[in-house]
Design a protein around this motif. Structure first.
Motif, PDB file in Angstrom:
ATOM      1  N   VAL A 276      -9.793  -0.564  -3.376  1.00 26.20           N
ATOM      2  CA  VAL A 276      -8.352  -0.591  -3.136  1.00 26.20           C
ATOM      3  C   VAL A 276      -8.076   0.335  -1.952  1.00 26.20           C
ATOM      4  CG1 VAL A 276      -6.074  -0.049  -4.070  1.00 26.20           C
ATOM      5  CG2 VAL A 276      -7.825  -0.994  -5.567  1.00 26.20           C
ATOM      6  N   SER A 277      -7.306  -0.163  -0.975  1.00 23.22           N
ATOM      7  CA  SER A 277      -6.899   0.642   0.181  1.00 23.22           C
ATOM      8  C   SER A 277      -5.382   0.720   0.202  1.00 23.22           C
ATOM      9  CB  SER A 277      -7.389   0.017   1.486  1.00 23.22           C
ATOM     10  OG  SER A 277      -8.793  -0.020   1.513  1.00 23.22           O
ATOM     11  N   ILE A 278      -4.871   1.891   0.591  1.00 26.34           N
ATOM     12  CA  ILE A 278      -3.433   2.109   0.630  1.00 26.34           C
ATOM     13  C   ILE A 278      -3.035   2.541   2.039  1.00 26.34           C
ATOM     14  CG2 ILE A 278      -1.511   3.451  -0.307  1.00 26.34           C
ATOM     15  CD1 ILE A 278      -3.417   3.848  -2.807  1.00 26.34           C
ATOM     16  N   PHE A 279      -2.025   1.863   2.571  1.00 21.15           N
ATOM     17  CA  PHE A 279      -1.490   2.158   3.896  1.00 21.15           C
ATOM     18  C   PHE A 279      -0.025   2.546   3.757  1.00 21.15           C
ATOM     19  CE2 PHE A 279      -5.032  -0.622   4.410  1.00 21.15           C
ATOM     20  CZ  PHE A 279      -5.603  -0.318   5.631  1.00 21.15           C
ATOM     21  N   ILE A 280       0.392   3.553   4.501  1.00 15.37           N
ATOM     22  CA  ILE A 280       1.800   3.940   4.593  1.00 15.37           C
ATOM     23  C   ILE A 280       2.191   3.801   6.065  1.00 15.37           C
ATOM     24  CG2 ILE A 280       3.506   5.780   4.299  1.00 15.37           C
ATOM     25  CD1 ILE A 280       2.361   4.992   1.620  1.00 15.37           C
ATOM     26  N   ASP A 281       3.214   2.993   6.310  1.00 17.55           N
ATOM     27  CA  ASP A 281       3.686   2.743   7.681  1.00 17.55           C
ATOM     28  C   ASP A 281       2.547   2.350   8.612  1.00 17.55           C
ATOM     29  OD1 ASP A 281       6.346   3.195   7.009  1.00 17.55           O
ATOM     30  OD2 ASP A 281       6.181   5.349   7.380  1.00 17.55           O
TER      31      ASP A 281
END
Length: 126
Positions: free
Chosen positions: A89-94
């Motif tokens: 799982v990868s999480i990106f913010i903006d």
């Protein structure tokens, strides 16, 4: 005011492949312990991912790992990429990669919840 959406990919196979979930969030100052997003379904536990907001606008993976800081009182784009086959799982913010981890276990996740404070949310499944 809290809005809550649960989506499940009806007619689609969420047992394999790479899935992307995107939404816009806003966290009012003082919010703590609120869940922003979670992916349900795991062999050992109920979820593959939970993103929570804690004091000072910190977003954490469950209550442990820091994902992002200073999220109070501003809009941000949250993007989650779940590689079911690869088990990550990868999480990106903006648009910036903030966190990457292995699934909690090998069980395939079933659907995602996204909680959003104050305004509406847009979620895209690719």
């Amino acid at each position: 005011m809290t809005y809550h959406w649960s989506i499940g990919p009806k007619g689609l196979d969420y047992n394999s492949g790479v899935w992307q979930f995107e939404g816009y969030g806003f966290v009012p100052n003082g919010t703590s312990g609120a869940t922003m997003a979670q992916i349900h379904g795991a062999a050992h536990g109920a979820t593959t991912l939970i993103l929570r907001i804690y004091n000072y606008g910190e977003m954490r993976y469950y209550s442990r790992d820091l994902v992002a800081e200073n999220l109070y009182d501003k809009w941000f784009r949250l993007n989650i990429i779940h590689d079911v086959d690869g088990g990550t799982v990868s999480i990106f913010i903006d648009g910036k990669k903030k966190f990457h981890t292995w699934n909690q276990d090998e069980e395939r996740s079933k659907f995602i919840d996204y909680n959003n404070f104050v305004h509406s949310i847009i979620i895209h499944c690719y």
